[in-house]
Design an enzyme around this catalytic site. Structure first.
Site, PDB file in Angstrom:
ATOM      1  CE  LYS A  17      -6.174  -1.169   5.584  1.00 59.38           C
ATOM      2  NZ  LYS A  17      -5.308  -0.338   4.748  1.00 59.38           N
ATOM      3  CD  GLU A  47      -2.900   1.133   2.360  1.00 61.26           C
ATOM      4  OE1 GLU A  47      -3.250   0.028   2.817  1.00 61.26           O
ATOM      5  OE2 GLU A  47      -3.327   2.220   2.786  1.00 61.26           O
ATOM      6  CG  ASP A  61       0.907 -16.511  11.294  1.00 60.98           C
ATOM      7  OD1 ASP A  61       0.163 -15.778  10.623  1.00 60.98           O
ATOM      8  OD2 ASP A  61       0.607 -17.669  11.630  1.00 60.98           O
ATOM      9  CG  HIS A  97      -4.192   7.602   0.386  1.00 61.84           C
ATOM     10  ND1 HIS A  97      -3.662   7.023   1.515  1.00 61.84           N
ATOM     11  CD2 HIS A  97      -4.676   6.601  -0.370  1.00 61.84           C
ATOM     12  CE1 HIS A  97      -3.838   5.729   1.439  1.00 61.84           C
ATOM     13  NE2 HIS A  97      -4.460   5.445   0.317  1.00 61.84           N
TER      14      HIS A  97
HETATM   15  C1  MEV Z   1      -5.710   3.463   5.142  1.00 64.47           C
HETATM   16  O1  MEV Z   1      -4.974   2.323   4.748  1.00 64.47           O
HETATM   17  C2  MEV Z   1      -5.696   3.614   6.641  1.00 64.47           C
HETATM   18  C3  MEV Z   1      -6.547   4.734   7.209  1.00 64.47           C
HETATM   19  O2  MEV Z   1      -7.894   4.604   6.729  1.00 64.47           O
HETATM   20  C4  MEV Z   1      -6.498   4.619   8.696  1.00 64.47           C
HETATM   21  C5  MEV Z   1      -7.433   5.557   9.442  1.00 64.47           C
HETATM   22  O3  MEV Z   1      -8.468   5.938   8.903  1.00 64.47           O
HETATM   23  O4  MEV Z   1      -7.088   5.876  10.593  1.00 64.47           O
HETATM   24  C6  MEV Z   1      -6.059   6.074   6.730  1.00 64.47           C
END
Ligand code: MEV
Length: 439
Positions: A275, A84, A291, A388
């Site tokens: 995430k 990513e 793992d 991003h």
């Molecule tokens: C993207 O991979 C991760 C985010 O969505 C985490 C978040 O929203 O805190 C930017």
């Protein structure tokens, strides 16, 4: 014919030929691609072929490093394997920012792993308890050939108890064990111990009338839920020193704390918030040969330990100081498993200067916290898309097969514009037309 008998017995070339015939109409493009991803060093390729079954080629992920991680007074360059865009850049940026503010402070809370023999018992609980009390020393003794080496090094089985789970499921009990596996992740050690306990349980039960025909052992397996194998990582700085995009001091700190409160109050936000943490965690876990599925499963179970799924990190202001901390269950190894086998994993551990499992826990948690800091900062600052999509622009341009000159021109063009796939496509086509007209 998509069904096939004895696929695993075919040679690699035969497997590829079958795939091409079945899915690509015998066009050799797929075979050529598999070949290109093959390593020309046959020994290295053989090593990868043998990690799993039915290997037909390699699947590459970028291996990157994030420098300037000051963790417990020591500076690390952290290897990360991830696809990513912007994850490594975000980790590096947060590392640099906190390096100037004392860095990351970590504490290993506990390193206990666990596993269970799951079984059903239909008799009186007292009789079962008496049986387990009598046989526990025998179970431990019978497992001695497995545990001896680990014990010599200071690890081994820490406890073995009967757990009554009949409220959750009729007649369901566990023999639940805890383990210290030192620098090893310990999955094989734990599973071998549990299977040995189950075997002894069976042997001893056959000698007792109260047990015969009263029990059914279903399975023996370690648990990836490790709430007692936990590390904490924290950063802090005076509120006045905090700067997040255009936000400064108290305004920045308060908004950050609000963002964390939302992640604690709402499962939709909590999941995405966590995430973001796992973006950093998984990348280091993968690069160091651990793992990541086990780590993911354990982390999310831990996030739900109160009964509702919450943020794994917390932020607060105390006596004018902004604190940001992450608590994570991490069962990691720096010896055994892939660490001995995968050359890049060995290299990653060398870059980290051969950490112990405890040090690696601190490093992984720090990267998770850094990642979370960057993500939340972007969200409450300028928004996520600006940064991003800039990183994503390069991927779109690669997808559209832009050449180096076109990439340069379009990167400059989109510097102050919103990046969307269709916009990039249109601008690239326009640029190609102009270039062709000028030539
Ligand atoms: C993207 O991979 C991760 C985010 O969505 C985490 C978040 O929203 O805190 C930017």
């Amino acid at each position: 014919m998509k069904q096939i008998e004895g696929f695993s017995k075919l040679s690699k070339q035969e497997k590829i030929a079958w795939l091409c015939r079945t899915y690509f109409g015998d066009v050799s493009d797929a075979a050529a691609l598999f070949e290109r991803y093959h390593n020309t060093d046959s020994e290295l390729q053989k090593l990868h072929d043998e990690f799993i079954e039915n290997t037909v080629t390699n699947y590459y992920l970028p291996f990157a490093v994030a420098p300037n991680f000051l963790i417990d007074g020591k500076t690390y360059t952290v290897p990360m394997a991830i696809e990513e865009s912007s994850v490594v850049a975000a980790a590096s940026k947060a590392a640099k920012y906190w390096q100037g503010k004392g860095g990351f402070h970590t504490r290993v809370v506990a390193t206990e792993k666990t596993g269970q023999v799951h079984f059903f018992f239909y008799g009186e609980k007292e009789a079962l308890q008496a049986f387990v009390d009598r046989t526990t020393p025998i179970m431990l003794q019978q497992a001695a050939p497995i545990t001896a080496n680990m014990e010599k090094r200071g690890g081994g089985v820490r406890s073995l108890v009967l757990v009554d789970k009949t409220e959750a499921l009729a007649h369901y009990y566990q023999l639940s064990a805890t383990f210290e596996t030192l620098d090893a992740m310990g999955a094989n050690f734990i599973n071998s111990c549990l299977e040995s306990f189950a075997e002894t349980f069976r042997e001893e039960a056959e000698k007792e009338a109260t047990m015969q025909g009263q029990y059914e052992i279903v399975m023996s397996i370690l648990s990836n839920y490790v709430p007692n194998c936990v590390v904490r990582a924290e950063v802090h700085c005076p509120v006045g020193e905090l700067k997040i995009a255009h936000l400064e001091g108290e305004t920045a700190a308060n908004k950050f704390v609000q963002a964390l409160a939302i992640a604690n109050a709402d499962v939709y936000r909590a999941t995405t918030h966590n995430k973001g943490i796992m973006n950093g965690v998984d990348a280091v876990v993968l690069a160091t040969g651990n793992d990541f599925r086990a780590i993911e499963a354990g982390a999310h179970a831990y996030a739900a330990r109160t009964g509702s799924y919450r943020s794994l990190s917390e932020a607060w202001i105390e006596d004018g100081v902004f604190h940001f901390a992450l608590e994570l269950p991490l069962a990691l190894g720096t010896v055994g498993g892939l660490t001995n086998l995968h050359p890049l994993v060995k290299t990653a551990l060398e870059i980290l200067e051969k950490p112990t499992a405890r040090q690696l826990m601190g490093i992984v948690a720090s990267v998770g916290l850094a990642q979370n800091y960057s993500a939340v900062s972007s969200l409450i600052g300028l928004g996520i898309q600006k940064g991003h999509m800039k990183m994503h622009l390069n991927n779109i341009l690669n997808q559209l097969q832009a050449n180096e000159e076109e990439k340069k021109v379009l990167t400059a063009y989109f510097k102050d514009k919103t990046v969307t796939h269709s916009e990039v496509k249109r601008e690239l086509e326009r640029l190609k037309l102009t270039t062709n007209a000028n030539n």
